[in-house]
Design a protein around this motif. Structure first.
Motif, short mmCIF file in Angstrom:
data_model
loop_
_atom_site.label_atom_id
_atom_site.label_comp_id
_atom_site.label_asym_id
_atom_site.label_seq_id
_atom_site.Cartn_x
_atom_site.Cartn_y
_atom_site.Cartn_z
N GLU A 69 0.80 -1.23 0.00
CA GLU A 69 0.00 0.00 0.00
C GLU A 69 0.83 1.27 0.00
OE1 GLU A 69 -0.28 -2.22 2.60
OE2 GLU A 69 -1.93 -3.40 1.79
N GLY A 70 2.11 1.19 0.43
CA GLY A 70 2.91 2.40 0.53
C GLY A 70 4.23 2.14 1.24
N VAL A 71 4.60 3.07 2.11
CA VAL A 71 5.85 2.98 2.85
C VAL A 71 5.54 3.05 4.34
CG1 VAL A 71 8.09 4.06 3.30
CG2 VAL A 71 7.18 4.02 0.97
N LEU A 72 6.00 2.05 5.07
CA LEU A 72 5.83 2.00 6.51
C LEU A 72 7.07 2.59 7.15
CD1 LEU A 72 4.09 0.99 8.91
CD2 LEU A 72 5.45 -1.11 8.83
N VAL A 73 6.87 3.63 7.95
CA VAL A 73 7.98 4.31 8.63
C VAL A 73 7.90 3.99 10.12
CG1 VAL A 73 9.06 6.52 9.15
CG2 VAL A 73 7.94 6.18 6.95
N THR A 74 8.98 3.40 10.64
CA THR A 74 9.09 3.10 12.06
C THR A 74 10.30 3.85 12.57
OG1 THR A 74 8.22 0.89 11.62
CG2 THR A 74 9.28 1.23 13.74
N GLY A 75 10.18 4.47 13.73
CA GLY A 75 11.33 5.22 14.21
C GLY A 75 11.24 5.63 15.66
N THR A 76 12.35 6.20 16.10
CA THR A 76 12.44 6.80 17.43
C THR A 76 13.01 8.20 17.28
OG1 THR A 76 14.66 5.91 17.82
CG2 THR A 76 12.80 4.59 18.62
N ALA A 77 12.61 9.06 18.17
CA ALA A 77 13.11 10.43 18.17
C ALA A 77 13.56 10.78 19.58
CB ALA A 77 12.01 11.39 17.72
N ARG A 78 14.74 11.37 19.69
CA ARG A 78 15.22 11.90 20.98
C ARG A 78 15.20 13.41 20.87
NH1 ARG A 78 16.59 9.26 25.00
NH2 ARG A 78 18.11 10.62 25.94
N VAL A 79 14.42 14.01 21.79
CA VAL A 79 14.24 15.46 21.73
C VAL A 79 14.63 16.11 23.05
CG1 VAL A 79 12.40 15.32 20.00
CG2 VAL A 79 11.81 15.28 22.40
N PRO A 80 15.23 17.29 23.00
CA PRO A 80 15.48 18.03 24.24
C PRO A 80 14.21 18.77 24.65
CG PRO A 80 16.37 19.23 22.37
CD PRO A 80 15.80 17.95 21.83
N LEU A 81 13.92 18.77 25.94
CA LEU A 81 12.74 19.45 26.45
C LEU A 81 13.14 20.56 27.41
CD1 LEU A 81 10.43 16.42 27.28
CD2 LEU A 81 10.30 17.92 25.30
N VAL A 82 12.46 21.68 27.33
CA VAL A 82 12.61 22.76 28.31
C VAL A 82 11.23 23.27 28.66
CG1 VAL A 82 14.93 23.49 27.57
CG2 VAL A 82 12.93 24.53 26.54
N GLY A 83 11.10 23.75 29.87
CA GLY A 83 9.81 24.28 30.32
C GLY A 83 9.89 24.69 31.76
N GLU A 84 8.73 24.66 32.43
CA GLU A 84 8.70 25.02 33.85
C GLU A 84 7.75 24.11 34.59
OE1 GLU A 84 5.59 28.77 33.67
OE2 GLU A 84 7.72 29.16 33.69
N CYS A 85 8.07 23.93 35.87
CA CYS A 85 7.27 23.07 36.74
C CYS A 85 5.90 23.71 36.95
CB CYS A 85 7.99 22.89 38.07
SG CYS A 85 7.07 21.92 39.29
N THR A 99 8.56 7.05 20.27
CA THR A 99 8.56 6.08 19.18
C THR A 99 7.32 6.31 18.33
OG1 THR A 99 7.40 4.44 20.52
CG2 THR A 99 9.80 4.36 20.54
N PHE A 100 7.41 5.93 17.07
CA PHE A 100 6.28 6.11 16.17
C PHE A 100 6.34 5.08 15.05
CE2 PHE A 100 9.64 9.08 15.06
CZ PHE A 100 9.86 8.82 13.72
N GLN A 101 5.20 4.80 14.47
CA GLN A 101 5.08 3.94 13.30
C GLN A 101 3.89 4.45 12.49
OE1 GLN A 101 4.01 -0.31 13.74
NE2 GLN A 101 5.82 -0.69 12.46
N GLU A 102 4.12 4.71 11.23
CA GLU A 102 3.06 5.28 10.40
C GLU A 102 3.18 4.75 8.97
OE1 GLU A 102 -0.30 7.08 10.05
OE2 GLU A 102 0.82 7.62 11.85
N LEU A 103 2.04 4.48 8.37
CA LEU A 103 1.99 4.04 6.98
C LEU A 103 1.63 5.23 6.10
CD1 LEU A 103 2.00 1.79 4.81
CD2 LEU A 103 -0.45 1.52 5.28
N PHE A 104 2.49 5.50 5.12
CA PHE A 104 2.22 6.52 4.11
C PHE A 104 1.78 5.77 2.86
CE2 PHE A 104 4.98 8.60 7.06
CZ PHE A 104 4.64 9.94 7.01
N VAL A 105 0.56 6.01 2.40
CA VAL A 105 0.01 5.25 1.27
C VAL A 105 0.36 5.92 -0.05
CG1 VAL A 105 -1.85 4.20 2.60
CG2 VAL A 105 -2.24 6.37 1.44
#
Length: 195
Positions: A69-85, A99-105
């Protein structure tokens, strides 16, 4: 009356950091490609009190697989977070893994032609990962982030940080509903001496 397409034409910029080219997969089911990327964070990636600063590095580990049907994308992302309590308003800085997994048709397949509006499609063999990354990161963030699980917060009377205040920190505040009764004390104008 002009004809309006259900899906407006939108051309993806192949040079955008979160747009991936899938032509190397050749639309052959079973072919795959692994990719590690460092991309700048898009704007507004977060919630009100916690987010990823725009332009900071996001590390992506991806696997792109061609399926019927298309392309299945599986992955992980490491992101820096900033904010306040949410309780004491102290700054928070950490990293988060999503983590994420998505099908692009493919738009020219039977499922791609009948795809719902919420399904993602390939455009000229290009994939836009930004909506997938945004969903994966933002949906996992707490709406009320804390600097630590047992953060006591701020004193509601003086605003002092309770983690730094003396033990038993409190204020003697009269309830305004009883303020009129303070005039009935021994020295007040309504005082009646005992016989």
């Amino acid at each position: 009356m002009p004809h309006e397409s259900r899906n407006p034409l939108s051309r993806l910029d192949p040079h955008a950091p979160l747009v991936l080219d899938t032509r190397a997969l050749s639309r052959q089911p079973g072919s795959e490609r692994k990719q590690t990327l460092t991309v700048p964070a898009p704007a507004d990636l977060g919630v009100e009190l916690l987010g990823v600063p725009e332009g900071t590095d996001i590390e992506l580990d991806l696997r792109l697989e061609a399926v019927l049907e298309g392309v299945l994308v599986t992955g992980t992302a490491r992101v820096p977070l900033v904010g306040e309590c949410a309780r004491c308003l102290d700054p928070i800085a950490s990293t988060h893994g999503a983590t994420f997994q998505e099908l692009f048709v493919y738009p020219d397949t039977r499922s791609g032609g009948n795809a719902d509006d919420d399904e993602l499609r390939l455009e000229d063999d290009l994939i836009d990962l930004e909506p997938v990354l945004r969903d994966a990161v933002v949906l996992e963030l707490p709406l009320s982030p804390l600097c630590r699980d047992d953060c006591p917060g701020l004193c509601p009377e003086c605003g002092a940080r309770l983690a730094d205040a003396e033990p038993g920190h409190h204020h003697d505040v009269a309830d305004p509903r009883w303020a009129a009764l303070q005039n009935l004390t021994d020295d007040g104008p309504g005082h009646r001496p005992e016989p």
